[in-house]
Structures are given as C-alpha cells and as structure tokens.
Design a protein around this motif. Structure first.
Motif, PDB file in Angstrom:
ATOM      1  N   LYS A 127       0.822  -1.210   0.000  1.00 18.99           N
ATOM      2  CA  LYS A 127       0.000   0.000   0.000  1.00 18.99           C
ATOM      3  C   LYS A 127       0.859   1.264   0.000  1.00 18.99           C
ATOM      4  O   LYS A 127       0.482   2.272  -0.589  1.00 18.99           O
ATOM      5  CB  LYS A 127      -0.945   0.006   1.201  1.00 18.99           C
ATOM      6  CG  LYS A 127      -2.009  -1.078   1.129  1.00 18.99           C
ATOM      7  CD  LYS A 127      -2.897  -1.029   2.367  1.00 18.99           C
ATOM      8  CE  LYS A 127      -3.938  -2.126   2.335  1.00 18.99           C
ATOM      9  NZ  LYS A 127      -4.799  -2.083   3.530  1.00 18.99           N
ATOM     10  N   GLU A 128       1.995   1.205   0.660  1.00 21.56           N
ATOM     11  CA  GLU A 128       2.879   2.372   0.695  1.00 21.56           C
ATOM     12  C   GLU A 128       3.365   2.714  -0.714  1.00 21.56           C
ATOM     13  O   GLU A 128       3.446   3.891  -1.092  1.00 21.56           O
ATOM     14  CB  GLU A 128       4.072   2.116   1.624  1.00 21.56           C
ATOM     15  CG  GLU A 128       3.706   2.026   3.095  1.00 21.56           C
ATOM     16  CD  GLU A 128       3.155   0.666   3.506  1.00 21.56           C
ATOM     17  OE1 GLU A 128       3.245  -0.299   2.702  1.00 21.56           O
ATOM     18  OE2 GLU A 128       2.608   0.578   4.610  1.00 21.56           O
ATOM     19  N   ILE A 150       1.789   2.073  -3.516  1.00 24.42           N
ATOM     20  CA  ILE A 150       0.637   2.609  -4.251  1.00 24.42           C
ATOM     21  C   ILE A 150       0.431   4.079  -3.894  1.00 24.42           C
ATOM     22  O   ILE A 150       0.196   4.906  -4.774  1.00 24.42           O
ATOM     23  CB  ILE A 150      -0.637   1.781  -3.977  1.00 24.42           C
ATOM     24  CG1 ILE A 150      -0.501   0.397  -4.625  1.00 24.42           C
ATOM     25  CG2 ILE A 150      -1.877   2.498  -4.498  1.00 24.42           C
ATOM     26  CD1 ILE A 150      -1.628  -0.556  -4.297  1.00 24.42           C
ATOM     27  N   VAL A 168      -7.585   4.648  -4.282  1.00 24.13           N
ATOM     28  CA  VAL A 168      -6.756   5.499  -3.444  1.00 24.13           C
ATOM     29  C   VAL A 168      -7.673   6.577  -2.863  1.00 24.13           C
ATOM     30  O   VAL A 168      -8.223   7.390  -3.600  1.00 24.13           O
ATOM     31  CB  VAL A 168      -5.594   6.126  -4.245  1.00 24.13           C
ATOM     32  CG1 VAL A 168      -4.786   7.065  -3.369  1.00 24.13           C
ATOM     33  CG2 VAL A 168      -4.703   5.033  -4.825  1.00 24.13           C
ATOM     34  N   VAL A 217      -8.686  -1.457  -6.633  1.00 19.71           N
ATOM     35  CA  VAL A 217      -7.766  -0.545  -5.956  1.00 19.71           C
ATOM     36  C   VAL A 217      -8.354   0.854  -5.992  1.00 19.71           C
ATOM     37  O   VAL A 217      -8.641   1.388  -7.057  1.00 19.71           O
ATOM     38  CB  VAL A 217      -6.363  -0.544  -6.626  1.00 19.71           C
ATOM     39  CG1 VAL A 217      -5.462   0.474  -5.936  1.00 19.71           C
ATOM     40  CG2 VAL A 217      -5.755  -1.928  -6.593  1.00 19.71           C
TER      41      VAL A 217
END
Length: 170
Positions: free
Chosen positions: A133-134, A136, A151, A149
C-alpha cells in the motif's frame, strides 16, 4: 429485540460565542466522564483488593478439588470408561479425557527457517504475498485503472480539543 440506543440530539451552534461555550461544556463533560471512570476503577480496585484473600482461597480450593478428582479418575479410568468412551457420568457431574490436536512450537524462528532452507525443506516455509500500500500511495497513477484498488484522499477529519491546564500534582 434489541433496545435502541438513546443519543442526545445534536445542537447546531448559532454563533461564535455559542460555539466557544459548547467547547467549554464539552471539556467539562469529558473531564466529568474521566473522573467518573477513575472513581469506578478505584472502586473496582478496592473491591478486588478487599476480596483478594477470598478469591485466592477459592481458587486454591478449586485447584485442590480438581487435582483430587483427577487423581482418583486416572486411577479408576478403566472402570469409568469401561465401554471405551472418554467420558464418565458421575451423577453430580461428568469427567472426560480429550486428546489435544497436534501443535507446533517454535523457538529461534530465524534459525529454524535457515535450517529448513539449507535442508531443502522449502515446503515448510510460507511466503506471504500482499499488496504494498505504501508503494501505491507513492505512485497512485500507475494503478489508476486496476479494479479493486481505490486510493482514498482528501478526507478531512474534524476534531474539538478543549484546552486544559496541567498544574502537576497526582
């Protein structure tokens, strides 16, 4: 049927002064709740301390009785479980024997992993794949079209922090 939770109706402040007063009231209410929780915890601690001797005595009695029952039942297990079962009814209660399922205990996991790799026993090593996740968050445009996905950004939280003075002491 579950009871509906009662909540206080929100009050929309109509002016700066009313908002300042509401923040003061919020701080007062939070401190009152903290005092009440502390008082309750003090009472629980006092009751626990006061009754500790009785609690400990009862736990010791339970342990002694359980141990004595276990010893007699082990000595008489063949008669108690004559039919090949694992449970015996003794009118006032029952006793039973249950085999625990196998389990694995590990010490020095790094050394165990190293040894398993050296011996070619990779089938006993689990590799966990997970989304980074970091990464992304660092490059959200690269995954813009990937299904599943999202954000999430731009969400703003609101917080109210009543001012308090710490004058030391307890």
């Amino acid at each position: 049927m579950a009871k509906a939770k009662k909540t206080a109706a929100p009050h929309a402040c109509q002016s700066r002064e009313e908002t300042m007063d509401a923040i003061k009231t919020l701080g007062d209410t939070q401190r009152e709740l903290a005092r009440l929780e502390t008082s309750i915890n003090d009472e629980i601690a006092a009751i626990t301390q006061r009754e500790k001797g009785r609690v400990d005595a009862l736990k010791e009695r339970i342990d002694a009785l359980t141990t004595g029952i276990h010893w007699w039942c082990e000595a008489n297990r063949l008669a108690l479980c004559a039919g090949g079962g694992k449970t015996a009814n003794l009118i006032t209660g029952e006793v039973s024997w249950r085999q625990r399922p196998p389990s694995v205990s590990l010490r020095a996991v790094d050394k165990v992993l190293e040894t398993l790799k050296r011996l070619g026993l990779d089938r006993f090593i689990r590799t966990k794949e997970e989304v980074n996740k970091e990464a992304i968050l660092a490059d959200p445009r690269s995954v813009a079209g990937v299904a599943g996905v999202t954000v999430v950004q731009g969400i703003e939280d609101f917080a109210v922090t009543p001012f308090e003075i710490d004058i030391g002491g307890a």
